[in-house]
Design a protein around this motif. Structure first.
Motif, PDB file in Angstrom:
ATOM      1  N   LEU A  55       0.836  -1.203   0.000  1.00  0.00           N
ATOM      2  CA  LEU A  55       0.000   0.000   0.000  1.00  0.00           C
ATOM      3  C   LEU A  55       0.864   1.244   0.000  1.00  0.00           C
ATOM      4  CD1 LEU A  55      -3.034  -0.464   2.403  1.00  0.00           C
ATOM      5  CD2 LEU A  55      -3.029   0.524   0.088  1.00  0.00           C
ATOM      6  N   ILE A  56       1.866   1.230   0.894  1.00  0.00           N
ATOM      7  CA  ILE A  56       2.701   2.410   1.023  1.00  0.00           C
ATOM      8  C   ILE A  56       3.563   2.615  -0.216  1.00  0.00           C
ATOM      9  CG2 ILE A  56       4.574   3.440   2.368  1.00  0.00           C
ATOM     10  CD1 ILE A  56       3.414   1.924   4.783  1.00  0.00           C
ATOM     11  N   THR A  57       4.144   1.539  -0.711  1.00  0.00           N
ATOM     12  CA  THR A  57       5.051   1.708  -1.844  1.00  0.00           C
ATOM     13  C   THR A  57       4.298   2.085  -3.107  1.00  0.00           C
ATOM     14  OG1 THR A  57       4.940  -0.666  -2.030  1.00  0.00           O
ATOM     15  CG2 THR A  57       6.996   0.260  -1.172  1.00  0.00           C
ATOM     16  N   PHE A 137       9.065   8.483   8.324  1.00  0.00           N
ATOM     17  CA  PHE A 137       8.718   7.087   8.537  1.00  0.00           C
ATOM     18  C   PHE A 137       8.691   6.321   7.221  1.00  0.00           C
ATOM     19  CE2 PHE A 137       5.185   4.101   8.177  1.00  0.00           C
ATOM     20  CZ  PHE A 137       5.626   3.120   9.037  1.00  0.00           C
ATOM     21  N   LYS A 138       8.138   6.983   6.269  1.00  0.00           N
ATOM     22  CA  LYS A 138       7.960   6.318   4.985  1.00  0.00           C
ATOM     23  C   LYS A 138       9.317   5.891   4.414  1.00  0.00           C
ATOM     24  CE  LYS A 138       6.276   7.303   0.355  1.00  0.00           C
ATOM     25  NZ  LYS A 138       5.691   8.357  -0.477  1.00  0.00           N
ATOM     26  N   TYR A 139      10.279   6.835   4.534  1.00  0.00           N
ATOM     27  CA  TYR A 139      11.598   6.540   3.986  1.00  0.00           C
ATOM     28  C   TYR A 139      12.207   5.319   4.680  1.00  0.00           C
ATOM     29  CZ  TYR A 139      16.605   6.821   3.213  1.00  0.00           C
ATOM     30  OH  TYR A 139      17.901   6.520   2.916  1.00  0.00           O
ATOM     31  N   TRP A 140      12.177   5.391   5.985  1.00  0.00           N
ATOM     32  CA  TRP A 140      12.791   4.302   6.737  1.00  0.00           C
ATOM     33  C   TRP A 140      12.074   2.986   6.485  1.00  0.00           C
ATOM     34  CZ3 TRP A 140      17.411   4.415   8.168  1.00  0.00           C
ATOM     35  CH2 TRP A 140      18.003   5.617   8.594  1.00  0.00           C
ATOM     36  N   PHE A 141      10.776   3.106   6.457  1.00  0.00           N
ATOM     37  CA  PHE A 141      10.023   1.883   6.252  1.00  0.00           C
ATOM     38  C   PHE A 141      10.370   1.279   4.910  1.00  0.00           C
ATOM     39  CE2 PHE A 141       6.491  -0.724   4.970  1.00  0.00           C
ATOM     40  CZ  PHE A 141       6.260  -1.460   6.128  1.00  0.00           C
ATOM     41  N   LEU A 142      10.408   2.151   3.907  1.00  0.00           N
ATOM     42  CA  LEU A 142      10.647   1.645   2.566  1.00  0.00           C
ATOM     43  C   LEU A 142      12.021   1.017   2.436  1.00  0.00           C
ATOM     44  CD1 LEU A 142       8.974   4.293   0.256  1.00  0.00           C
ATOM     45  CD2 LEU A 142       8.199   2.001   0.888  1.00  0.00           C
ATOM     46  N   PRO A 146      12.398  -4.460   3.350  1.00  0.00           N
ATOM     47  CA  PRO A 146      12.900  -5.708   2.736  1.00  0.00           C
ATOM     48  C   PRO A 146      13.754  -6.535   3.690  1.00  0.00           C
ATOM     49  CG  PRO A 146      13.280  -3.837   1.295  1.00  0.00           C
ATOM     50  CD  PRO A 146      12.805  -3.278   2.604  1.00  0.00           C
ATOM     51  N   ILE A 147      14.412  -5.868   4.650  1.00  0.00           N
ATOM     52  CA  ILE A 147      15.231  -6.607   5.617  1.00  0.00           C
ATOM     53  C   ILE A 147      14.372  -7.057   6.801  1.00  0.00           C
ATOM     54  CG2 ILE A 147      17.317  -6.514   7.039  1.00  0.00           C
ATOM     55  CD1 ILE A 147      17.994  -3.917   5.358  1.00  0.00           C
ATOM     56  N   LEU A 148      13.535  -6.108   7.267  1.00  0.00           N
ATOM     57  CA  LEU A 148      12.780  -6.368   8.489  1.00  0.00           C
ATOM     58  C   LEU A 148      11.723  -7.442   8.320  1.00  0.00           C
ATOM     59  CD1 LEU A 148      12.218  -2.963  10.278  1.00  0.00           C
ATOM     60  CD2 LEU A 148      13.560  -4.933  11.025  1.00  0.00           C
ATOM     61  N   LEU A 149      11.073  -7.444   7.208  1.00  0.00           N
ATOM     62  CA  LEU A 149       9.954  -8.376   7.038  1.00  0.00           C
ATOM     63  C   LEU A 149      10.360  -9.834   7.214  1.00  0.00           C
ATOM     64  CD1 LEU A 149       7.436  -7.019   4.427  1.00  0.00           C
ATOM     65  CD2 LEU A 149       7.113  -7.519   6.839  1.00  0.00           C
ATOM     66  N   PRO A 150      11.447 -10.260   6.580  1.00  0.00           N
ATOM     67  CA  PRO A 150      11.858 -11.664   6.806  1.00  0.00           C
ATOM     68  C   PRO A 150      12.181 -11.945   8.265  1.00  0.00           C
ATOM     69  CG  PRO A 150      13.037 -10.722   4.962  1.00  0.00           C
ATOM     70  CD  PRO A 150      12.294  -9.598   5.609  1.00  0.00           C
ATOM     71  N   ILE A 151      12.822 -10.952   8.921  1.00  0.00           N
ATOM     72  CA  ILE A 151      13.167 -11.162  10.333  1.00  0.00           C
ATOM     73  C   ILE A 151      11.896 -11.305  11.156  1.00  0.00           C
ATOM     74  CG2 ILE A 151      14.188 -10.080  12.379  1.00  0.00           C
ATOM     75  CD1 ILE A 151      16.285  -8.862  10.582  1.00  0.00           C
ATOM     76  N   LEU A 152      10.952 -10.409  10.874  1.00  0.00           N
ATOM     77  CA  LEU A 152       9.680 -10.440  11.572  1.00  0.00           C
ATOM     78  C   LEU A 152       9.001 -11.784  11.340  1.00  0.00           C
ATOM     79  CD1 LEU A 152       8.548  -7.936  13.093  1.00  0.00           C
ATOM     80  CD2 LEU A 152       6.744  -7.940  11.374  1.00  0.00           C
ATOM     81  N   PHE A 153       9.077 -12.224  10.128  1.00  0.00           N
ATOM     82  CA  PHE A 153       8.456 -13.490   9.755  1.00  0.00           C
ATOM     83  C   PHE A 153       9.072 -14.636  10.569  1.00  0.00           C
ATOM     84  CE2 PHE A 153       8.705 -17.319   7.126  1.00  0.00           C
ATOM     85  CZ  PHE A 153       7.362 -17.595   7.000  1.00  0.00           C
ATOM     86  N   LEU A 154      10.412 -14.617  10.642  1.00  0.00           N
ATOM     87  CA  LEU A 154      11.102 -15.661  11.402  1.00  0.00           C
ATOM     88  C   LEU A 154      10.712 -15.603  12.878  1.00  0.00           C
ATOM     89  CD1 LEU A 154      14.690 -15.737   9.875  1.00  0.00           C
ATOM     90  CD2 LEU A 154      12.901 -17.474   9.739  1.00  0.00           C
ATOM     91  N   GLY A 155      10.626 -14.364  13.385  1.00  0.00           N
ATOM     92  CA  GLY A 155      10.261 -14.180  14.788  1.00  0.00           C
ATOM     93  C   GLY A 155       8.899 -14.785  15.087  1.00  0.00           C
TER      94      GLY A 155
END
Ligand code: ADP
Ligand code: ZN
Ligand code: MG
Length: 643
Positions: A55-57, A137-142, A146-155
């Motif tokens: 949505l954001i991208t 926020f948008k910048y950081w999120f964007l 790509p890095i955080l999502l897999p980590i979150l997924f693993l968590g």
């Protein structure tokens, strides 16, 4: 084998309660909720996260961006009122109020680019240009997504797996947390009520007050009553301490957390203390509730004796229990119950006011109580018409509730093994001996010589026991192996005894030595057979001297502790005196036994002969042999009416 009144190791014969819940810190989560539910929630979270990302991208897709040449043209025409620069993106605000987006050349600054398209500096100054560095926020999120999502997924995946493991009771992630089992008041299948506890009338009356408080704490607190926080249940193994504690929880309808003292003793120092902390925390959260510490003597032994050196852990655990109990504020609705069969070894600190200051003793059941206990455990069993529980109650003095329970159970097993639908009186009678002495070992056949020696050994016990005045009457003699014993002599008191006298003890010692003396007398040699007999009398004689004050030399002093454990409270000198007295008592017993057997040699031979022949002598036949040899069997005493 010694004449036996009371078997040891009855604890194990009790029923096993298997399906108690294991409660860790996460134990109050709705028990795992099933695999599918977990999976669905995990997948849902992932879907929400990824759709949020797109949505954001994809925000800019809605409108075609304005080309740079168009921007330059619009600036020159003066229709753009302001430009907002955010990274490489441009937000153009037009004079007519519309807003559009554009991209700038990443290699050059905006004024440079516009100049290249022929915008004069004057035209540019007419436009309000604002710049925002890309820290939003948008910048950081964007850039991080790509890095955080897999980590979150693993968590999430890890969390999900952890819960699965815990749900299956493996407790892989609960190191140091309370290992207490909890019985939920809502779980009626595990609920125990006072009606399930037979006898123990006084104990139940005492505990009724606690039930009342747990049911309605406000009533007591409003009037300023102080309710005991600690209740210590004391009684022999199998007398129903654990059962009674559960019944209190059942009657009050509160959660019951139980843990055994021996479970605290872990490999690592500090684990026990942290378990105690967790346990109390858990109980306070669910108050009103009951904490039950079974076999508290495992952690609550007198401190500072340094047995084996490695009791730091025990001490820390005990300290933590004391700290927690002292830390209760008066309105706390948690009651701590504990059970022990060794109140004599408990640390006095446990018994101080405000701790386990309420003590409830549970005695071995008397005949009336035994009948009640048998009746409770007879509830769901089919009995034949000849069953008379009163007779069974009469024949089981010294039996604990747990032993009566296993007696009934053994009876049922016997009937089932012989494919009968009903339990008969004979099944129950046979079970008495099985519970007392272990199963018969018919396959363990004695050789001819061994058989004869065993017959003399048992005849020795039986004869000394029959002749000496204060010994209990003989009920049965047998040379059929049971448990570890080659043979056995069964003596039972006429009535339940609460107290034992010095004379009974001395006659008991002589009777127990009867086997040893007979072997020595007949064969001029000794076997390993009497080793258990000797251990029994050694312990009894020592208790007489050091605990019951029954020695004239040492007088009425109870010598606490044990030099072997290093916690003796008496000197080396006294210890030597005790040893000498023990030796004297045993020696006298031996002399008396020898005297009886020598004076009644004919009777001894007759009993041994008959025993070799038939292997088991019941009371009637045994007494016939006695009478034939001029010995009067014991009669039940007349009721003593004087007070
Ligand atoms: P303790 O904790 O004192 O060693 P338990 O409470 O574990 O003894 O008792 C073991 C079993 O013996 C109980 O589960 C119960 O079946 C039986 N039992 C003991 N005492 C009684 C009693 N008074 N009434 C009924 N059953 C009893
Ligand atoms: Zn013996
Ligand atoms: Mg118990």
């Amino acid at each position: 084998m010694a004449p036996k009144k009371k078997p040891a190791g009855s604890e194990k014969s009790g029923p096993k309660k298997t399906d108690k819940k294991q409660v860790g810190k996460g134990g109050f989560l709705p028990g795992g909720g099933g695999f599918m539910a977990n999976l669905i929630s995990t997948v849902l979270i992932l879907i929400i996260l990824t759709s949020g990302y797109s949505l954001i991208t994809n925000q800019g897709d809605k409108e075609e961006p304005v080309s740079l040449s168009q921007v330059a043209a619009d600036v020159r025409a003066g229709v753009i009122s302001s430009i907002h620069i955010e990274g490489n993106g441009l937000v153009l605000a037009y004079a007519d109020g519309t807003e559009r987006e554009a991209m700038k050349d990443p290699e050059a600054s905006l004024p440079e680019t516009l100049a290249a398209y022929g915008v004069t500096p004057e035209q540019l100054t007419a436009v309000n240009v604002t710049v925002e560095s890309e820290s939003g926020f948008k910048y950081w999120f964007l850039s991080l997504a790509p890095i955080l999502l897999p980590i979150l997924f693993l968590g999430v995946l890890f969390w999900f797996l952890t819960r699965q493991v815990r749900g299956s009771g493996m407790q892989a992630f609960s190191f140091g947390q309370s290992k207490a089992r909890m019985i939920d008041p809502a779980d009626t299948s595990q609920r125990v009520l006072f009606s399930d506890v037979a006898g123990a009338k006084e104990a139940k009356e005492e505990l009724l007050e606690i039930v009342d408080f747990l049911k309605n704490p406000k009533k007591f607190l409003d009037i300023g009553a102080r309710i005991p926080k600690g209740i210590l249940l004391m009684g022999a193994p199998g007398t129903g301490k654990t059962l009674l504690a559960r019944a209190v929880a059942g009657e009050a309808g509160v959660p019951f957390f139980s843990i055994s003292g021996s479970e605290f003793v872990e490999m690592f120092v500090g684990v026990g203390a942290s378990r105690v902390r967790d346990l109390f925390l858990l109980a306070k959260k669910t108050s009103p509730s009951i904490i039950f510490i079974d076999e508290i003597d495992a952690v609550g032994r007198v401190r500072g004796t340094g047995v084996g050196g490695g009791n730091d852990e025990r001490e820390q655990t005990l300290n933590q229990i004391l700290v927690e109990m002292d830390g209760f504020d008066p309105t706390e609705k948690v009651i701590v119950m504990a059970a022990t069969n060794r109140p004599d070894v408990l640390d006095p600190a446990l018994l101080r006011p405000g701790r386990f200051d309420r003590r409830v003793t549970i005695d071995l059941p008397d005949r009336k109580d035994r009948l009640e206990i048998l009746t409770v455990h007879a509830r769901k069993k089919p009995f034949g018409p000849d069953v008379n529980l009163e007779v069974i109650a009469e024949r089981t003095p010294g039996f604990s509730g747990a032993e009566l329970y296993s007696l009934m159970n053994e009876g049922a097993i016997l009937a089932a093994r012989e494919n009968r639908k009903e339990i008969t009186q004979y099944d129950l009678v046979r079970s008495i001996e099985k519970v007392m002495l272990g199963p018969e070992r018919k396959s363990h056949l004695l050789g001819k010589k061994e058989k004869r020696l065993t017959a003399y050994h048992e005849a020795g016990h039986a004869l000394v026991g029959s002749v000496l005045e204060h010994s209990d009457p003989i009920h049965k003699i047998s040379i059929i192996s049971r448990g570890r014993a080659a043979g056995y002599t069964l003596k039972l008191p006429f009535d339940d005894k609460r107290m034992h006298s010095r004379k009974t003890f001395l006659d008991d010692i002589a009777t127990t030595l009867g086997g040893y003396v007979a072997e020595e007398m007949i064969y001029g040699d000794l076997t390993t057979g009497p080793s258990n007999d000797l251990a029994v009398i050694a312990a009894l004689a020592r208790d007489m001297v050091s605990r019951y004050g029954m020695s004239d030399v040492l007088g009425p002093v109870a010598y606490a502790g044990d030099r072997a454990y290093g916690d003796a409270t008496y000197s080396q000198d006294i210890a030597a005196k005790i040893d000498a007295e023990v030796a004297r008592i045993i020696d006298e017993g031996k002399t008396r036994a020898r005297q009886v057997l020598e004076e009644n040699r004919k009777a001894l031979d007759a009993i041994a002969d008959r025993l070799t022949e038939v292997e088991t002598l019941e009371r009637e036949e045994f007494e016939t042999i006695l009478i034939a040899n001029g010995i009067t069997p014991k009669k039940k005493e007349e009721e003593d009416v004087s007070i």
